[in-house]
Design a protein around this motif. Structure first.
Motif, PDB file in Angstrom:
ATOM      1  N   UNK A   1     -18.161   3.727 -20.599  1.00 53.52           N
ATOM      2  CA  UNK A   1     -17.819   2.311 -20.635  1.00 53.52           C
ATOM      3  C   UNK A   1     -17.208   1.900 -19.296  1.00 53.52           C
ATOM      4  N   UNK A   2     -17.135   0.601 -19.109  1.00 51.95           N
ATOM      5  CA  UNK A   2     -16.408   0.040 -17.975  1.00 51.95           C
ATOM      6  C   UNK A   2     -15.674  -1.196 -18.476  1.00 51.95           C
ATOM      7  N   UNK A   3     -14.569  -1.494 -17.861  1.00 49.29           N
ATOM      8  CA  UNK A   3     -13.757  -2.635 -18.282  1.00 49.29           C
ATOM      9  C   UNK A   3     -12.944  -3.105 -17.089  1.00 49.29           C
ATOM     10  N   UNK A   4     -12.345  -4.266 -17.239  1.00 47.39           N
ATOM     11  CA  UNK A   4     -11.426  -4.721 -16.200  1.00 47.39           C
ATOM     12  C   UNK A   4     -10.324  -5.562 -16.827  1.00 47.39           C
ATOM     13  N   UNK A   5      -9.180  -5.516 -16.188  1.00 50.94           N
ATOM     14  CA  UNK A   5      -8.054  -6.354 -16.608  1.00 50.94           C
ATOM     15  C   UNK A   5      -7.955  -7.512 -15.629  1.00 50.94           C
ATOM     16  N   UNK A   6      -7.665  -8.670 -16.155  1.00 54.46           N
ATOM     17  CA  UNK A   6      -7.573  -9.843 -15.293  1.00 54.46           C
ATOM     18  C   UNK A   6      -6.731 -10.934 -15.926  1.00 54.46           C
ATOM     19  N   UNK A   7      -6.663 -12.054 -15.221  1.00 52.03           N
ATOM     20  CA  UNK A   7      -5.950 -13.217 -15.739  1.00 52.03           C
ATOM     21  C   UNK A   7      -6.967 -14.322 -15.993  1.00 52.03           C
TER      22      UNK A   7
ATOM     23  N   UNK B   1      -0.334  -0.945 -23.004  1.00 48.36           N
ATOM     24  CA  UNK B   1      -1.097  -1.782 -23.932  1.00 48.36           C
ATOM     25  C   UNK B   1      -2.592  -1.603 -23.699  1.00 48.36           C
ATOM     26  N   UNK B   2      -2.994  -1.514 -22.434  1.00 48.20           N
ATOM     27  CA  UNK B   2      -4.412  -1.311 -22.115  1.00 48.20           C
ATOM     28  C   UNK B   2      -4.901   0.019 -22.684  1.00 48.20           C
ATOM     29  N   UNK B   3      -4.110   1.072 -22.533  1.00 47.12           N
ATOM     30  CA  UNK B   3      -4.499   2.384 -23.052  1.00 47.12           C
ATOM     31  C   UNK B   3      -4.698   2.339 -24.564  1.00 47.12           C
ATOM     32  N   UNK B   4      -3.881   1.542 -25.260  1.00 50.43           N
ATOM     33  CA  UNK B   4      -4.002   1.421 -26.705  1.00 50.43           C
ATOM     34  C   UNK B   4      -5.231   0.613 -27.117  1.00 50.43           C
ATOM     35  N   UNK B   5      -5.648  -0.322 -26.243  1.00 54.07           N
ATOM     36  CA  UNK B   5      -6.747  -1.222 -26.591  1.00 54.07           C
ATOM     37  C   UNK B   5      -8.122  -0.634 -26.280  1.00 54.07           C
ATOM     38  N   UNK B   6      -8.192   0.348 -25.388  1.00 54.39           N
ATOM     39  CA  UNK B   6      -9.489   0.887 -24.992  1.00 54.39           C
ATOM     40  C   UNK B   6     -10.175   1.609 -26.147  1.00 54.39           C
ATOM     41  N   UNK B   7     -11.517   1.496 -26.255  1.00 54.37           N
ATOM     42  CA  UNK B   7     -12.226   2.112 -27.389  1.00 54.37           C
ATOM     43  C   UNK B   7     -12.243   3.628 -27.335  1.00 54.37           C
TER      44      UNK B   7
ATOM     45  N   UNK C   1     -11.029  -7.175 -20.389  1.00 52.83           N
ATOM     46  CA  UNK C   1     -12.439  -7.426 -20.660  1.00 52.83           C
ATOM     47  C   UNK C   1     -13.131  -6.086 -20.861  1.00 52.83           C
ATOM     48  N   UNK C   2     -13.551  -5.815 -22.080  1.00 56.21           N
ATOM     49  CA  UNK C   2     -14.133  -4.527 -22.422  1.00 56.21           C
ATOM     50  C   UNK C   2     -15.406  -4.749 -23.221  1.00 56.21           C
ATOM     51  N   UNK C   3     -16.103  -3.668 -23.604  1.00 56.84           N
ATOM     52  CA  UNK C   3     -17.288  -3.851 -24.458  1.00 56.84           C
ATOM     53  C   UNK C   3     -16.986  -4.579 -25.763  1.00 56.84           C
ATOM     54  N   UNK C   4     -15.725  -4.639 -26.148  1.00 51.87           N
ATOM     55  CA  UNK C   4     -15.343  -5.344 -27.370  1.00 51.87           C
ATOM     56  C   UNK C   4     -15.062  -6.824 -27.128  1.00 51.87           C
ATOM     57  N   UNK C   5     -15.179  -7.274 -25.875  1.00 52.83           N
ATOM     58  CA  UNK C   5     -14.903  -8.665 -25.536  1.00 52.83           C
ATOM     59  C   UNK C   5     -13.568  -8.809 -24.824  1.00 52.83           C
TER      60      UNK C   5
END
Length: 249
Positions: free
Chosen positions: A167-173, A119-125, A204-208
């Motif tokens: 870009x940089x992003x992180x996954x969290x709860x 899901x993360x791979x699909x959501x990344x810009x 949490x990515x550049x898209x929010x």
């Protein structure tokens, strides 16, 4: 006359035995190990019976948690508890300052790590190599801030993703105190002073903040602990664990 004397002797002997038992009982109780966290108390003599429901089955699980000792992580003392509720591999937790920090295995609470990764791979810009996403098997997180007010939220990072300079992003709860100090009825029993915490896995990515569809709802009753936990993937309930009965000591 002899029979009367024998009767009194037997009575005196029984009274002495009963007094000895009353004296010994507090000594036995004092040897019971307990962790007196307000919203997650455990003793070696505790018994919790949960009804666990998944897509495929309904099981009644009797948990007799044991306090297995302490360990230090990042200069904080954590207590090791054996399996309880749906934490079938046990818990490492700390409740200092009424903030309930735990270490546990992500897969053990019903989160499919491969699904999260896809899901993360699909959501990344931008497309990135899958090997850049390394999801840890264990996770340190704060599942409850008992002194926080209703609607307050906080975020705990699971892992970071970076592809400099793009870009940089992180996954969290992301946790939110959904309800506080409420009454909740579980399997016909009403519990008071309940805190409901909603945990949502987000990117949490550049898209929010982008929800990934995985949600965990915890219900804590003061002086008792978990009375209900539910794990959902999108609208599908993967697991629901409800407290049927309990004995604290």
């Amino acid at each position: 006359m002899k029979l009367r004397h024998l009767f009194f002797i037997i009575c005196a002997f029984l009274i002495i035995l009963s007094c000895q038992k009353e004296i010994e009982h507090p000594t036995e109780a004092s040897n019971v190990k307990c962790v007196d966290c307000t919203y997650l108390p455990f003793c070696d003599s505790s018994v919790f019976v949960y009804v666990n429901t998944t897509a495929n089955s309904v099981d009644t699980i009797t948990s007799v948690p044991r306090i297995l000792g302490d360990t230090t992580i990042n200069n904080q003392k954590y207590t090791k508890i054996s399996a309880v509720s749906f934490f079938n591999q046990g818990l490492l937790y700390n409740c200092s300052g009424e903030e309930y920090k735990v270490w546990f295995n992500l897969a053990s609470i019903g989160l499919n790590l491969d699904s999260i990764k896809n899901i993360i791979l699909q959501q990344l810009p931008l497309p990135i190599p899958p090997n850049l996403i390394q999801i840890p098997s264990t996770f340190q997180t704060t599942i409850l801030k008992a002194n926080a007010s209703a609607c307050q939220n906080w975020m705990d990072t699971i892992f970071n993703i970076s592809q400099p300079p793009l870009f940089s992003a992180f996954a969290g709860v992301k946790y939110t105190i959904s309800e506080k100090g409420v009454q909740r009825t579980v399997l016909g029993k009403a519990y008071n002073n309940v805190i409901h915490v909603k945990g949502e896995v987000v990117l949490n990515s550049p898209l929010g903040n982008l929800p990934l569809g995985f949600v965990i709802d915890y219900y804590f009753a003061k002086g008792i602990g978990f009375i209900e936990i539910e794990v959902r993937n999108a609208t599908t309930v993967q697991l629901n664990s409800k407290l049927l009965s309990y004995k604290l000591r």
